[in-house]
Motif scaffolding. Structure first.
Motif, short mmCIF file in Angstrom:
data_model
loop_
_atom_site.label_atom_id
_atom_site.label_comp_id
_atom_site.label_asym_id
_atom_site.label_seq_id
_atom_site.Cartn_x
_atom_site.Cartn_y
_atom_site.Cartn_z
N VAL A 104 0.82 -1.21 0.00
CA VAL A 104 0.00 0.00 0.00
C VAL A 104 0.86 1.26 0.00
CG1 VAL A 104 -1.68 1.28 1.36
CG2 VAL A 104 -1.97 -1.15 1.03
N LEU A 105 2.05 1.15 0.54
CA LEU A 105 2.92 2.33 0.66
C LEU A 105 3.04 3.14 -0.64
CD1 LEU A 105 6.00 1.60 2.92
CD2 LEU A 105 4.45 3.54 2.99
N PRO A 106 3.33 2.49 -1.75
CA PRO A 106 3.46 3.30 -2.97
C PRO A 106 2.18 4.05 -3.31
CG PRO A 106 4.25 1.08 -3.34
CD PRO A 106 3.62 1.08 -1.99
N ILE A 116 3.82 5.66 -11.90
CA ILE A 116 4.82 4.66 -11.51
C ILE A 116 4.49 4.08 -10.14
CG2 ILE A 116 7.22 4.40 -10.80
CD1 ILE A 116 7.50 4.68 -13.59
N LEU A 117 4.12 4.95 -9.23
CA LEU A 117 3.84 4.47 -7.87
C LEU A 117 2.59 3.59 -7.85
CD1 LEU A 117 4.78 7.67 -5.92
CD2 LEU A 117 5.85 5.44 -5.67
N VAL A 118 1.59 4.01 -8.58
CA VAL A 118 0.39 3.18 -8.65
C VAL A 118 0.75 1.83 -9.25
CG1 VAL A 118 -1.83 2.92 -9.79
CG2 VAL A 118 -1.22 5.09 -8.75
N LEU A 119 1.55 1.89 -10.27
CA LEU A 119 1.98 0.65 -10.91
C LEU A 119 2.70 -0.25 -9.93
CD1 LEU A 119 2.14 -0.86 -13.57
CD2 LEU A 119 4.30 0.25 -14.01
N GLU A 120 3.51 0.36 -9.08
CA GLU A 120 4.26 -0.47 -8.12
C GLU A 120 3.29 -1.19 -7.19
OE1 GLU A 120 7.20 1.49 -5.74
OE2 GLU A 120 8.09 -0.43 -5.14
N ALA A 139 -5.73 -4.26 -14.14
CA ALA A 139 -5.58 -2.85 -13.78
C ALA A 139 -4.17 -2.36 -14.09
CB ALA A 139 -5.90 -2.65 -12.30
N MET A 140 -3.21 -3.27 -14.00
CA MET A 140 -1.83 -2.90 -14.29
C MET A 140 -1.66 -2.34 -15.69
SD MET A 140 0.91 -5.66 -12.91
CE MET A 140 0.55 -6.63 -14.27
N LEU A 141 -2.52 -2.79 -16.58
CA LEU A 141 -2.38 -2.34 -17.97
C LEU A 141 -2.54 -0.83 -18.07
CD1 LEU A 141 -4.66 -4.99 -19.67
CD2 LEU A 141 -2.20 -5.05 -19.40
N ILE A 142 -3.39 -0.28 -17.25
CA ILE A 142 -3.76 1.12 -17.44
C ILE A 142 -2.58 2.06 -17.19
CG2 ILE A 142 -5.41 2.91 -16.78
CD1 ILE A 142 -6.57 0.57 -18.35
N PRO A 143 -1.92 1.96 -16.03
CA PRO A 143 -0.77 2.86 -15.86
C PRO A 143 0.30 2.67 -16.93
CG PRO A 143 -1.05 1.42 -13.94
CD PRO A 143 -2.21 1.20 -14.81
N ILE A 144 0.54 1.42 -17.31
CA ILE A 144 1.56 1.20 -18.33
C ILE A 144 1.11 1.83 -19.64
CG2 ILE A 144 2.43 -0.59 -19.86
CD1 ILE A 144 4.16 -0.54 -17.64
N TYR A 145 -0.15 1.67 -19.93
CA TYR A 145 -0.70 2.26 -21.15
C TYR A 145 -0.45 3.77 -21.16
CZ TYR A 145 -4.53 3.97 -24.13
OH TYR A 145 -5.28 4.62 -25.06
N PHE A 146 -0.72 4.40 -20.05
CA PHE A 146 -0.52 5.85 -20.02
C PHE A 146 0.97 6.19 -20.01
CE2 PHE A 146 -4.96 5.98 -18.60
CZ PHE A 146 -5.41 6.94 -19.48
N LEU A 147 1.76 5.35 -19.38
CA LEU A 147 3.20 5.61 -19.38
C LEU A 147 3.76 5.53 -20.79
CD1 LEU A 147 4.39 3.78 -16.17
CD2 LEU A 147 4.52 6.20 -16.62
#
Lengths: 259, 501, 629, 99, 502
Positions: free
Chosen positions: B9-11, B118-122, B143-151
């Protein structure tokens, strides 16, 4: 047809005669609706079908409905249709060249299939319960019986229908009623407006069309005292619509002299 | 809240906090993000100290009801296999942040959103490895796809949006197939033991072979796309080319591991019989991946594409190891995931620095870097050597374990796979020659060598690569019990040596 | 077995030294070479101390071992990082560290003008460490680490001047060819593990008799493949000539004395496998035989002094490999030839380096001539090496090569005869091409085009050459005295386990050898006596042309592997784009097309919408119609 | 005569109405065809009421008439609006929204 | 003798309140001066809806089959559906209250001076509020109606106002009127089908109540029943926009004023699916072997068609229309499931989808240029840069439509597919996931346009919404987010309330 042996005796008699006389006619009328060019003819054919149906209702112990059918449908609804037809031009007729390629052929094929399937399906249906007829429920009169149903069992629906009626009225108003946003522009206002213009040339009003011209149609410009044509004498609407014929031939040949 | 949850949860909390820093203050945001991930990395190392290696089951278990109606729990826990992968993720993230300090400056959006992503992804990465509830896993997985997609789409280069879309759609497609299987499993569980998503309970289901095969395929294709296994790989090179190096590291180094992790955790654990049925096919695909990826890598003109295809080859090894169904193969594959994470990270980060300095990712634009930027050249060289599994570096151990493990059961596959090591030499040495050796190509004369920040960032990776090559025991000790358990649970025992002990 | 805590330092010292030199960067420029040399010397000292200690023990107690840590342990696959120093390894340890140290010393001078001298020494130390690991590892997997480690060092050193694209390519070629061999080693280990459940020498040796000959043959052939790669044996020999791109000390150390002989070590170390796998052994013989002739023939046509020596190396290693294929007694002779070859070939390479040093890095022998009078010491030492290699008694080569020829004849039957003739032929050609080298270089007219006269190299270079020359004089005698080496190696290779009948008396073989050697010398002398040596003759025989092109080995590799490989890569790239990615794109475009086709249903006409509804209803009715029919 | 004949008639009229909607272009005629369909349904209701021996069918038919009347009001209002904007009541002219 | 019918007013109070509110609205139109009408109407609408909601809460645990003689069945699922309609209406009414979207004077010919004048005078067509309330009342009645008459009447009660409202767009009025005409003609057409089917159901069972139809199962040969089911289905499938009865959807969605589109897309689906579920679960459950295959095929075609055609769309409203078609296909899976799970899933899905839809259309109203809303997707390029928050919300909504985990759309999909799977309709699940994958493409494409493409020099801007719109959009979006993260809140309720009494 054999499967559905629903006869309860009396249909064999006058009702059958009635049916075999009216039913084909209403079918023809229906088909006529599809092929007549003018909308108003369609409307009349529909009215004919509705009256036929009213007769069938009465024949089937639905006296009240038969009457209502004539009054409401043929009387009110069809009138409304005719009104609107008048409004939009009673003479308008459909062109029968089909613009959407293949549509009509597909439609007719589909319709034949649709109707054919429906008819054969009905032909296959059977009942395994006795046909009771309406004699007992109509013992107090058809209208009474209907009223009883209407005001006990289906009273809620009946009440809700009022919402529909209000909606209809409200809807018609919304779409048709224009609230006057200002007092109408009367002759006095027009006159004042003319005089307030920079140029007093038109203060006396514009010439009417056709005046002094060789022709007095509304699309021919008036001739001014100088003999010149006055384009302003023709309604701007006509001009905008392009509903004007070539009018120069009706004017005096004065151009050369002017030069 | 046990330590695992806290680490996970920290990230996310840090991301929320960073959201309150004004975007103008980019430097502060970067520092905060780095500090946060460093704390996470350190905290995750404490996971190891509290981890009992002798226990094969899940540890740090926590379970809270999430969606009652479907009996879905927020259930997390780790065993050896997931622990090392979580460590891989948590250690790589701060390194990536430090290494790619300026990566976010050129993006479409602010640095702030970059680091929040990045943090959400972590968090999602940790979650996906820690989830012991199938549904929860699926949620993280998708859900992981979404941050990577935006990155990729927001900070990448080149044809980024097309690549991002291809990546997302391809992955979604797989994910949705998996969803069908998840639903199937859920329904079957409902019929047999009551609706549940608990992995250990799901493993006890008795599913008839046809259904099992179909459900297996649903999972497997999703993971094969993720991994990526031939012929489901075509999204990867595009994505890797378009993504920034940091994103690519996370993509190839961690995210794709979810595919192979999933094969172990779900395909094999839940459908042992179907796994058996499909093993020959999968081994074949894996072998094709190894060779095919290598050939493709040899033919690449773009550094990023090259690294992407080497990864496809390496993922072939990992998959082969997993489905060899021997303890060596399984442990080796798991270790390979970790090692590949670090060696790809090294390759991509250094390649990223090279590309940033040169402004090009075409191999032909480089040349003679060893003279100009010796330190950078050396790090690239070591990373490359790790990529070709040079003995003494970490990848060798895992690659060899995979090969040995595979050989005992599928000798032909192992032999063909071994040919991959020759190709590996080619695909690593050719670009090394073209970039580092030869005369200095014009335009490269004034490239700057690594600065202190970059050195600090890459040092731990190199150190891990070297140390793990000679002393992989601590990691293997964590992995072994779990790997053995997986093999045993799948109904396999190691082939016995024909003679000798 | 005795344990010793010292072994690790043998490897650790040069390894750390190498790491320090690399990490310290320019700061170590001033003292790096000194440290590297000291470290190398220390390693030699340790080795020597161990050797002395070993000698003082009884035969069966001589081996010492050291377990460092558990390296890999998964299930039944357990490999410790442990070292084993036995009679076989100590030979190598001494050779590696000894020759290594000398070459370090030599390099201090030879590389003194090179800006990257520190890096060079770092690589050298790295090589020493890896090579020691290779010979000290107690299991195939440990050996493998050293095996690839020396490959890496070799790659780095060949490509030391990698700013020249050709040199970088040569380095890559060496690495890749070695990798092909490594596949063999990997597979051998895998098969061994599958068969024996163990990969340590001791473990396998213990159970070897239970294994089937198929398995052992498979392992043996794979090991041979590995040996071919590393030792530049047919068909993987082509890299060695190109490897001369590296600085000359490297050629001396790695590509002559030590690394390239690792294949011989590997086969000797695996004697217990080969002894039980006759087919593999036969293949060893064939490979060795072909290579010794192959190398020799190439050697006759090379004008580049280093390449000529490299070809010679190839040929000499062919002798050794052939010897290892001859069974128990052969191993000992192989090792003996290996050691003597280490001395004389290193000395000749260093001599060649010395010549190049004096000739402004000119390597073409046709531009030499008459150097002997300008560089007398170099000429002398080179000459000693020359005598050793062609096998003139009492120089070292005589003892070792003669034994091999003799044993080859003793192999019996047609096989023995064929091998014997091959080895004799090899000896003759060796004499020919070495004489050619010597004549072209040191005798005849001066053919260099510039005014600067060659000068003798500095003492720092000459001293190591001198010491090596002593080795090339004396080592053969020492090693064969009382069959010393044979007995020394007995616990490892059992050289006396079986005994073949003598095909010919030894003295006859020696005389035959000397005769063919003399013939070889005479041909060379008569051919290279003239003055027209500055240009290589154009209209030469097909054989010469072939030899000049390394007997078309590169062409073969190119046409069989490289070109098809490149075509394959191109095609796969296309397939990937057109077929695999194409499928993915097709799914997209099919959906899009379907979407836009279906979209045209929505033509805006309310009537056609109604028609659609009728059709829908019709379909439903039709379904009922069918169901109830 | 079978009572089912009324059902056949109903089905045929319904079909005619349905196809009329498709092949006629005048919005008012189209609308009239829909009315025809409603009438056909009504006929079926009345017939079924007779078969079933209760009045529910007739009640529905009655409701249908009321509802149809409301529908007519709304529908014609819409058609008139369209006519006022476009000077056309051809449904084919109202085909800007497509694809 | 007439026995006075017994109406349980307390149970039908929510419907009556809304009807009453509509009537008051009509009176307001008649008697209040123009200046105050708008504010009063809005207040009445919101007040009415809130009151109705409160009444629904009051009767949440009650149930009766005789709430209004035999016409209305109030049960748990019915209350849930009614509440859903009311909540959606509440959110939508705030958007509708933003007069910017509605015609100033409907009777004025487009482009005429009259129109200009009325625009200048900022006059408003406040009749939309009573019409809207009538529609809401009809939608509340539709899913609880338990006989065919009431169903038909309710269908018309909510349809007629919508036909009218569809034609009241402020801008591009010709298109708006066209959409009204199309909606009306096709709607009436489908009503005729519905009625014709109802006649055959009546003929089959001798009764027009759903329970009577259910009870009559097996009593006669089922041809009439089948004809009835088919034609009634056509009427209902038309309302939910299932292929091939979907054609009105894109045209009407595009032409109608955007807030109405939002309301229509969300609430009509709830009402129509409510009725569909009730009819199939209560009335036709006995004959499931006959209709389940048919509906399955339609569901499959609908999912695929909606997803495929949406790919080719260039207008955001049309795209969402096709997306709603695809969603109708997904929802039909819940009907086919014919189980408690299916009902739970449908209830959840309808609520979640409805809210998201209104939020989506609410956001569309914000993207404008000088001549009004911009729905051309090509002009949405780069609005992520201009207004990250709005674009971000829209992206979230699209992801929810696409069914990405951690959104309510995903939970809905999961629930509905698992119910279908549980009932053995695996084909639905497979096609469902495939079409979800196709659908993802166009949702994502919009995200790309908003975020990853550089804005061209365009006058498109995202306006600062009025307070009302803002509340509406924010509430809808926030609830969607919450439902994605903590679906239990709604799922538990849906589970509790997933019950039809017969």
């Amino acid at each position: 047809m054999i499967n559905l042996a629903l006869d309860i005796g009396k249909t064999a008699g006058p009702e059958a005669v009635l049916f075999y006389f009216l039913a084909p006619l209403s079918v023809f009328a229906g088909l006529g609706m599809l092929i007549v060019k003018k909308a108003v003819h369609s409307a009349l054919l529909l009215a004919w079908i509705m009256v036929s149906l009213a007769i069938f209702y009465i024949a089937q112990d639905a006296l009240f409905l038969g009457i209502v059918q004539v009054v409401v449908y043929t009387g009110a609804v069809m009138m409304l249709f005719l009104f609107i037809l008048m409004l939009v031009g009673v003479d308008t007729s459909d062109s029968f060249t089909e613009t959407i390629r293949g549509l009509r052929a597909i439609a007719i094929t589909a319709a034949i299939g649709f109707g054919g399937l429906l008819v054969t399906l009905i032909g296959r249906a059977t009942f395994n319960r006795p046909i009771t007829g309406l004699a007992s429920v109509n013992s107090n009169g058809n209208a009474n019986g209907l009223a009883k149903e209407l005001f006990t069992q289906y009273v809620f629906a009946f009440e809700v229908v009022s919402a529909l009626l209000i909606t209809a009225a409200l809807g018609a108003m919304v779409l048709a009623h224009s609230q006057k946003t200002r007092s109408p522009f009367a002759q006095r206002d027009l006159s004042i407006a003319r005089f307030r213009k920079d140029n007093l040339k038109d203060a006396a009003g514009l010439p009417s069309s056709g005046v002094y011209a060789l022709h007095n149609a509304v699309d021919v410009p008036a001739l001014l005292p100088t003999g010149k044509a006055a384009p302003t004498s023709i309604s701007a609407v006509l001009e905008a619509r392009g509903d004007m014929i070539e009018s120069s031939k009706f004017q005096l040949q004065q151009e050369e002299e002017e030069k | 809240m046990n330590l695992l949850t806290i680490v996970g949860v920290l990230p996310l909390i840090s991301a929320l906090l960073i959201a309150f820093i004004p975007s103008k203050n980019a430097e502060l945001i970067k520092r905060a993000a780095f500090a946060a991930t460093l704390v996470v990395a350190i905290a995750s190392i404490f996971l190891v100290t509290g981890f009992d290696k002798s226990v094969t089951g899940m540890q740090y278990v926590q379970s809270n009801t999430w969606i009652e109606a479907f009996n879905i729990n927020f259930a997390v826990g780790i065993d050896g296999i997931s622990l090392v992968l979580i460590l891989l993720s948590t250690i790589l993230v701060p390194i990536v942040i430090l290494a790619t300090w300026h990566e976010s400056d050129l993006g479409r959006w602010s640095s702030k959103s970059f680091y929040i992503l990045i943090l959400v992804l972590e968090t999602l990465m940790i979650g996906v490895f820690a989830a012991t509830d199938l549904f929860l896993f699926y949620v993280f997985f998708e859900a992981m796809l979404i941050p990577i997609y935006f990155l990729i789409g927001g900070y990448g280069t080149g044809n980024k949006s097309a690549a991002a879309v291809k990546f997302l759609l391809y992955s979604l497609f797989g994910g949705l197939l998996m969803l069908a299987s998840v639903i199937g499993l859920y329904v079957i569980a409902g019929n047999q033991i009551g609706a549940t998503f608990d992995l250990t309970q799901l493993a006890t289901l008795e599913i008839d072979s046809n259904t099992q095969n179909l459900l297996f395929l649903g999972f497997f294709i999703a993971f094969a796309i993720k991994a990526p296994l031939w012929p489901f790989h075509t999204w990867l090179p595009d994505a890797a080319k378009a993504a920034t190096p940091g994103t690519s590291v996370l993509l190839l180094g961690v995210l794709d591991k979810v595919g192979t992790y999933g094969m172990i955790r779900f395909c094999i654990a839940l459908f042992p019989d179907a796994s058996k049925t499909f093993t020959p096919l999968i081994i074949t695909l894996a072998v094709i991946s190894i060779i095919y990826g290598a050939f493709m890598a040899i033919g690449q003109k773009d550094i990023k594409g090259l690294i992407a295809f080497t990864s496809i080859s390496h993922f072939g090894f990992i998959t082969m190891g997993i489905f060899a169904m021997t303890t060596q193969g399984m442990s080796g594959a798991n270790l390979y995931m970790v090692n590949h994470g670090f060696s790809t990270a090294a390759l991509f980060l250094v390649a990223g620095w090279m590309m940033m300095r040169r402004g090009s990712s075409t191999i032909a634009d480089f040349g003679g870097l060893q003279r100009v930027t010796p330190v950078m050249a050396w790090t690239f060289f070591i990373a490359g050597m790790s990529g070709l599994a040079l003995p003494g570096l970490s990848s060798f151990v895992s690659e060899f374990l995979v090969l040995v493990g595979t050989y005992t059961r599928y000798p032909v596959a192992a032999v063909i796979g071994t040919l991959g090591i020759v190709l590996a030499a080619l695909y690593i040495l050719i670009p090394i020659q073209k970039t580092l050796h030869g005369p200095i190509t014009s335009g490269n004369e004034n490239l700057k060598d690594l600065n202190l920040r970059e050195k600090i960032a890459i040092a731990p990776v190199i150190l891990i690569i070297v140390v793990m090559g000679f002393y992989p025991k601590p990691v293997l000790d964590i992995i072994n019990p779990t790997a053995e358990k997986v093999v045993v649970n799948a109904g396999f025992t190691d082939p016995v040596a024909k003679v000798g002990k | 077995m005795q344990t010793s805590a010292n072994l690790v330092w043998l490897i650790a010292l040069p390894l750390f030294s190498s790491a320090i030199l690399l990490l310290a960067g320019k700061r170590a420029n001033s003292w790096g070479h000194v440290m590297a040399t000291i470290v190398s010397a220390s390693a030699f000292t340790i080795g020597f101390v161990e050797f002395i200690a070993m000698q003082s023990r009884a035969d069966e107690n001589r081996a010492v071992a050291q377990k460092l840590f558990t390296w890999i342990s998964v299930g039944s696959f357990n490999v410790d990082a442990s070292l084993l120093l036995d009679q076989l390894s100590i030979c190598f340890v001494l050779l590696i560290t000894g020759v290594g140290t000398l070459i370090h010393i030599y390099s201090i001078a030879y590389m003194s003008h090179d800006l990257d001298r520190r890096r060079f020494f770092a690589y050298l130390n790295l090589f020493i460490a890896a090579m020691l690991l290779l010979v000290l590892g107690d299991s195939y997997l440990n050996l493998y680490v050293g095996w690839e480690g020396v490959g890496l060092a070799s790659y780095l050193l060949i490509g030391f001047w990698n700013q020249k694209p050709a040199y970088a390519t040569a380095a890559k070629k060496a690495f890749v060819a070695n990798r092909v061999g490594d596949v063999g080693l990997s597979l051998a280990i895998m098969i061994a593990f599958a068969t024996f459940g163990d990969v340590s020498f001791a473990g396998i040796k213990e159970h070897v008799e239970h294994a089937s000959s198929t398995q052992l043959t498979a392992i043996g052939l794979m090991l041979l493949l590995a040996a071919c790669g590393k030792s530049a044996q047919f068909p993987l020999q082509s890299w060695l000539g190109d490897a001369m791109a590296g600085p000359t000390p490297v050629s001396a150390l790695i590509h002559a004395a030590t690394m390239v002989t690792a294949g011989v070590y590997l086969i000797t170390r695996s004697n217990f496998i080969f002894d039980e796998a006759p087919i593999a052994q036969l293949m060893v013989l064939i490979v060795g035989g072909i290579t010794l002739l192959f190398g020799a023939i190439i050697g006759t046509a090379k004008d580049d002094i280093k390449k000529a020596l490299a070809a010679s190396t190839m040929s000499q290693i062919g002798y050794m490999i052939l010897a290892t294929g001859l069974g128990p007694i052969g191993y000992a002779f192989a090792i003996m030839h290996l050691l003597t070859h280490g001395f004389f070939k290193a000395s000749m390479f260093l001599g060649a380096g010395s010549v190049m040093h004096g000739m402004k890095d000119e390597v073409n022998m046709r531009k030499y001539g008459g150097i002997g009078k300008f560089m007398p010491i170099t000429a002398l030492t080179f000459g000693l090496g020359y005598l050793a290699i062609i096998g003139v008694p009492p120089f070292a080569g005589f003892y070792s090569k003669d034994k091999i020829i003799e044993t080859a004849f003793n192999a019996g039957g047609m096989k023995g005869l064929a091998l014997g003739i091959a080895t004799l032929l090899g000896a003759m050609i060796t004499a020919f091409y070495m004489t050619r080298v010597v004549i072209l270089t040191f005798f005849g007219n001066e053919r260099w085009g510039h005014k600067d006269e060659p000068h003798e190299s500095p003492a720092l270079m000459l001293i190591p050459i001198g010491l090596l020359s002593i080795g090339s004089i004396a080592s053969g005698f020492i090693l064969s005295k009382g069959e010393g080496l044979v007995h020394w190696l007995e616990p490892v290779v059992n050289p006396l386990k079986e005994h073949h009948d003598e095909f010919l008396p030894p003295i006859v073989v020696s005389l035959m050898t000397l005769t063919v050697v003399a013939i070889g010398i005479l041909i060379a002398v008569s051919k290279y006596r003239g003055d027209q040596l500055a240009q290589a003759p154009e209209n030469v025989s097909v054989l010469t042309k072939a030899a000049r092109r390394d007997l078309f080995q590169d062409d073969l590799n190119e046409s069989v592997f490289m070109h098809p490989g490149q075509t394959l890569v191109r095609n796969i790239l296309n397939i990937d784009y057109l077929v695999l990615d194409g499928l993915v794109r097709a799914v997209g475009s099919v959906s899009l097309t379907a979407g836009s086709r279906l979209r045209s249903l929505q033509n805006g006409y309310v009537r056609s919408y109604a028609l659609l509804m009728i059709i829908g209803a019709l379909a439903l009715i039709a379904a009922i119609w069918v169901v109830t029919a | 005569m079978a009572i089912a004949n009324y059902l056949y008639l109903s089905a045929i009229l319904f079909t005619i109405g349905a196809v009329g909607v498709v092949i006629r272009r005048n919005a008012i005629v189209v609308f009239m065809c829909i009315e025809l369909m409603l009438n056909a349904a009504n006929l079926a209701f009345v017939t079924f009421a007779r078969i079933n021996g209760n009045l529910q069918g007739q009640v529905v038919a009655f409701f249908t008439m009321v509802v149809a009347a409301c529908e007519v009001v709304v529908g014609l209002a819409i058609i008139v609006t369209i006519y006022r904007s476009r000077r056309s009541i051809s449904v084919d002219d109202a085909s800007l929204l497509k694809r | 003798m007439l026995i006075a019918p017994s109406l349980i007013y307390s149970l039908i109070a929510p419907i009556l309140i809304v009807l009453g509110g509509a009537l008051i609205g009509v009176l307001v139109e008649a008697f209040l001066s123009k200046a105050h009408r708008a504010a009063v109407q809005i207040t009445i609408s919101i007040g009415t809806l809130l009151l109705a909601l409160q009444q629904l809460w009051r009767i949440r645990d009650l149930s009766s089959t005789t709430a209004a003689v035999n016409s209305v069945t109030i049960d748990k699922a019915g209350i849930f559906l009614q509440a859903t309609v009311v909540v959606l209406a509440l959110v939508a009414v705030l958007l509708i209250a933003d007069q910017e979207n509605f015609v100033a004077q409907a009777s004025a010919v487009p482009g005429s001076n009259e129109e200009k004048n009325s625009l200048q005078e900022k006059s408003q067509q406040t009749e939309i509020f009573p019409l809207f309330l009538f529609a809401v009342a009809g939608m509340m009645l539709f899913p609880v109606a338990s006989d065919l008459i009431t169903l038909f009447v309710a269908l018309e009660v909510f349809s007629l106002p919508l036909y009218l409202l569809a034609g009241l767009s402020r801008r591009r009025r010709l298109l708006s009127q066209e959409s009204a005409l199309k909606y009306f003609l096709l709607g009436a057409y489908s009503s005729a089908f519905f009625l014709f089917g109802a006649a055959f159901l009546y003929g089959y069972s001798g009764t027009i109540s759903l329970s009577g139809i259910s009870a009559a199962a097996g009593s006669a040969n089922n041809i009439f029943l089948l004809i009835g089911i088919v034609f009634v289905s056509v009427g209902l499938l038309f309302k939910i926009g299932a292929v091939p009865f979907h054609s009105w959807t894109p045209d009407v969605y595009q032409g109608a004023p955007t807030p109405i589109t939002g309301f229509m897309a969300a609430a009509t689906k709830v009402a129509a699916f409510g009725a569909l579920l009730r009819i199939f679960y209560v009335g036709f459950a006995q004959e499931q072997t006959l209709w389940r295959p048919l509906i399955t095929v339609i569901a499959i075609i609908t999912m695929l068609f909606g997803s495929l055609v949406a790919i080719a769309q260039r207008d955001v409203k049309r795209m969402l229309a096709y997306s709603s078609i695809a969603h109708a296909g997904f929802l039909l899976s819940g009907v086919v499931a014919l189980s408690k799970d299916g009902l739970v899933a449908s209830l959840f899905y309808l609520f979640a989808y409805g809210l998201t839809t209104i939020a989506a259309f609410g956001i569309i109203t914000l993207v404008r240029d000088s001549s009004g809303e911009v729905t051309d997707l090509n002009r949405w390029i780069g609005i992520g840069k201009k207004s990250p928050l709005v674009a971000g919300s829209f992206a979230f909504i699209l992801l929810s439509f696409a069914g990405i985990p951690l959104t309510s759309g995903f939970i809905g999909k999961f629930a509905i597919f698992s119910s279908a799977y549980k009932s053995g309709y695996i084909s639905l699940v497979v096609v469902g996931v495939l079409s979800s994958a196709i659908a993802a493409f166009f949702y994502i494409r919009v995200i790309i346009m908003m975020f990853f493409t550089d804005p061209v020099n365009d006058s498109v801007s995202v306006v600062i919404p009025s307070v009302k719109s803002r509340i509406s959009i924010i509430v809808a979006t926030v609830i969607s987010i919450i439902l994605g993260l903590m679906p239990s809140l709604l799922l538990n309720a849906a589970t509790t309330y997933a019950n039809f009494i017969k």
